[in-house]
Write a protein that holds these residues in place. Structure first.
Motif, PDB file in Angstrom:
ATOM      1  N   LEU A 106      49.052 115.616  21.530  1.00  0.00           N
ATOM      2  CA  LEU A 106      49.843 116.680  21.120  1.00  0.00           C
ATOM      3  C   LEU A 106      51.761 116.337  20.520  1.00  0.00           C
ATOM      4  N   VAL A 107      51.885 114.934  21.252  1.00  0.00           N
ATOM      5  CA  VAL A 107      53.745 114.678  21.229  1.00  0.00           C
ATOM      6  C   VAL A 107      53.427 114.420  19.479  1.00  0.00           C
ATOM      7  N   VAL A 108      54.520 115.024  18.752  1.00  0.00           N
ATOM      8  CA  VAL A 108      54.554 115.106  17.730  1.00  0.00           C
ATOM      9  C   VAL A 108      56.074 113.717  17.292  1.00  0.00           C
ATOM     10  N   GLN A 109      56.442 114.759  18.832  1.00  0.00           N
ATOM     11  CA  GLN A 109      58.065 113.894  18.391  1.00  0.00           C
ATOM     12  C   GLN A 109      58.427 113.022  19.723  1.00  0.00           C
ATOM     13  N   GLU A 110      58.637 112.157  19.869  1.00  0.00           N
ATOM     14  CA  GLU A 110      59.195 111.347  21.069  1.00  0.00           C
ATOM     15  C   GLU A 110      60.625 110.357  21.183  1.00  0.00           C
ATOM     16  N   TYR A 111      61.504 110.825  21.888  1.00  0.00           N
ATOM     17  CA  TYR A 111      62.769 110.006  22.269  1.00  0.00           C
ATOM     18  C   TYR A 111      62.935 109.248  23.687  1.00  0.00           C
ATOM     19  N   VAL A 112      62.452 107.767  23.389  1.00  0.00           N
ATOM     20  CA  VAL A 112      63.046 107.162  24.468  1.00  0.00           C
ATOM     21  C   VAL A 112      63.793 106.243  24.907  1.00  0.00           C
ATOM     22  N   GLU A 113      64.221 106.011  25.955  1.00  0.00           N
ATOM     23  CA  GLU A 113      65.570 104.693  26.494  1.00  0.00           C
ATOM     24  C   GLU A 113      65.139 104.428  28.073  1.00  0.00           C
ATOM     25  N   LYS A 114      65.538 103.022  27.329  1.00  0.00           N
ATOM     26  CA  LYS A 114      65.841 102.649  29.260  1.00  0.00           C
ATOM     27  C   LYS A 114      67.213 101.830  29.569  1.00  0.00           C
ATOM     28  N   ARG A 115      67.578 101.869  30.582  1.00  0.00           N
ATOM     29  CA  ARG A 115      69.133 101.680  30.777  1.00  0.00           C
ATOM     30  C   ARG A 115      68.982 101.597  32.402  1.00  0.00           C
ATOM     31  N   TRP A 116      70.044 100.657  32.664  1.00  0.00           N
ATOM     32  CA  TRP A 116      70.282 100.513  33.515  1.00  0.00           C
ATOM     33  C   TRP A 116      71.314 101.282  34.774  1.00  0.00           C
ATOM     34  N   SER A 117      71.150 101.914  35.687  1.00  0.00           N
ATOM     35  CA  SER A 117      71.563 102.614  36.100  1.00  0.00           C
ATOM     36  C   SER A 117      72.212 102.026  37.303  1.00  0.00           C
ATOM     37  N   SER A 118      73.002 102.168  38.079  1.00  0.00           N
ATOM     38  CA  SER A 118      73.766 101.382  39.725  1.00  0.00           C
ATOM     39  C   SER A 118      73.110 102.616  40.609  1.00  0.00           C
ATOM     40  N   GLU A 119      72.870 104.086  40.153  1.00  0.00           N
ATOM     41  CA  GLU A 119      72.742 105.717  40.878  1.00  0.00           C
ATOM     42  C   GLU A 119      72.906 106.732  39.575  1.00  0.00           C
ATOM     43  N   PRO A 120      72.016 107.705  39.773  1.00  0.00           N
ATOM     44  CA  PRO A 120      70.820 107.371  40.457  1.00  0.00           C
ATOM     45  C   PRO A 120      69.441 106.554  39.364  1.00  0.00           C
ATOM     46  N   CYS A 121      68.657 106.172  40.364  1.00  0.00           N
ATOM     47  CA  CYS A 121      67.560 105.677  39.579  1.00  0.00           C
ATOM     48  C   CYS A 121      66.836 106.779  39.054  1.00  0.00           C
ATOM     49  N   GLY A 122      65.528 106.471  38.305  1.00  0.00           N
ATOM     50  CA  GLY A 122      64.388 107.441  37.756  1.00  0.00           C
ATOM     51  C   GLY A 122      64.094 107.302  36.739  1.00  0.00           C
ATOM     52  N   ILE A 123      63.550 108.726  35.942  1.00  0.00           N
ATOM     53  CA  ILE A 123      63.165 108.984  35.190  1.00  0.00           C
ATOM     54  C   ILE A 123      63.657 110.426  34.491  1.00  0.00           C
ATOM     55  N   TYR A 124      64.329 110.534  33.623  1.00  0.00           N
ATOM     56  CA  TYR A 124      65.007 111.843  33.521  1.00  0.00           C
ATOM     57  C   TYR A 124      63.748 112.130  32.141  1.00  0.00           C
ATOM     58  N   ILE A 125      63.208 113.409  32.097  1.00  0.00           N
ATOM     59  CA  ILE A 125      62.127 113.742  31.390  1.00  0.00           C
ATOM     60  C   ILE A 125      62.647 115.614  30.364  1.00  0.00           C
ATOM     61  N   GLU A 126      62.556 115.304  29.612  1.00  0.00           N
ATOM     62  CA  GLU A 126      62.842 117.359  28.706  1.00  0.00           C
ATOM     63  C   GLU A 126      61.275 117.234  27.511  1.00  0.00           C
ATOM     64  N   VAL A 127      60.721 118.038  27.999  1.00  0.00           N
ATOM     65  CA  VAL A 127      59.790 118.163  27.790  1.00  0.00           C
ATOM     66  C   VAL A 127      59.280 119.876  27.022  1.00  0.00           C
ATOM     67  N   GLY A 128      59.061 119.678  25.680  1.00  0.00           N
ATOM     68  CA  GLY A 128      58.948 121.309  25.037  1.00  0.00           C
ATOM     69  C   GLY A 128      57.690 121.247  23.804  1.00  0.00           C
ATOM     70  N   GLU A 129      56.682 122.486  23.698  1.00  0.00           N
ATOM     71  CA  GLU A 129      56.622 122.832  22.807  1.00  0.00           C
ATOM     72  C   GLU A 129      57.390 123.250  21.321  1.00  0.00           C
ATOM     73  N   ILE A 130      57.498 122.426  20.165  1.00  0.00           N
ATOM     74  CA  ILE A 130      58.070 122.620  19.320  1.00  0.00           C
ATOM     75  C   ILE A 130      57.474 123.778  18.506  1.00  0.00           C
ATOM     76  N   LYS A 131      58.449 125.065  18.131  1.00  0.00           N
ATOM     77  CA  LYS A 131      57.601 127.065  17.601  1.00  0.00           C
ATOM     78  C   LYS A 131      58.982 126.774  16.206  1.00  0.00           C
ATOM     79  N   ASP A 132      57.964 126.699  15.004  1.00  0.00           N
ATOM     80  CA  ASP A 132      58.758 127.357  14.037  1.00  0.00           C
ATOM     81  C   ASP A 132      59.718 125.820  13.781  1.00  0.00           C
ATOM     82  N   GLY A 133      59.264 124.459  13.969  1.00  0.00           N
ATOM     83  CA  GLY A 133      60.155 122.674  13.886  1.00  0.00           C
ATOM     84  C   GLY A 133      61.471 123.394  14.703  1.00  0.00           C
ATOM     85  N   HIS A 134      61.158 124.028  15.768  1.00  0.00           N
ATOM     86  CA  HIS A 134      62.332 123.928  16.718  1.00  0.00           C
ATOM     87  C   HIS A 134      61.501 123.478  18.190  1.00  0.00           C
ATOM     88  N   VAL A 135      62.398 123.169  18.874  1.00  0.00           N
ATOM     89  CA  VAL A 135      61.919 122.585  20.604  1.00  0.00           C
ATOM     90  C   VAL A 135      62.100 124.029  21.548  1.00  0.00           C
TER      91      VAL A 135
END
Length: 135
Positions: A106-135
């Motif tokens: 179902l994931v039809v649109q995807e954006y991903v980055e990898k970065r170095w970080s001093s703090e905080p470390c982790g994973i930022y996630i933004e997810v949503g259903e696309i309705k009428d062409g918009h998230v």
């Protein structure tokens, strides 16, 4: 929905499966470090899962923030392994398992980055259903 998982992102990936032969047939399995990463990710993700799994087209944005060493600058792109597609596969498998959607196809649109970080470390996630062409 968007959220941040504060953790050292896993550097093991779903591509690290191992194989053994049972009754002359190959059996694939996750090595212990991949199992640990799956369990950790699934535990963090379970705290953010939607009330019901998404059923329509899904947009997914992920920023992986890895702890930087002395030779890297905060926010600099991480141009080393693991590859983004392998990181995403493990994450999407865990998101499927914890009930974000019925199938990661179902994931039809995807954006991903990898970065170095001093703090905080982790994973930022933004997810949503696309309705009428918009998230």
């Amino acid at each position: 929905m968007e959220f941040f998982i504060a953790m050292n992102p896993p550097t093991v990936t779903a591509q690290m499966k191992q194989v053994r032969v049972v009754n002359n047939k190959p059996v694939f399995f996750d090595p212990p470090k991949v199992k640990e990463a799956r369990q950790a990710l699934s535990g963090y993700l379970a705290q953010h899962k939607p009330e019901k799994p998404m059923e329509g087209a899904v947009s997914l944005k992920v920023i992986w923030l890895f702890p930087k060493g002395k030779s890297h600058k905060n926010g600099e792109f991480r141009k080393t392994k693991p590859d983004t597609d392998n990181l995403q596969k493990l994450l999407k498998d865990c998101m499927t398992q914890t009930g974000f959607w019925k199938d990661d196809a179902l994931v039809v649109q995807e954006y991903v980055e990898k970065r170095w970080s001093s703090e905080p470390c982790g994973i930022y996630i933004e997810v949503g259903e696309i309705k009428d062409g918009h998230v």
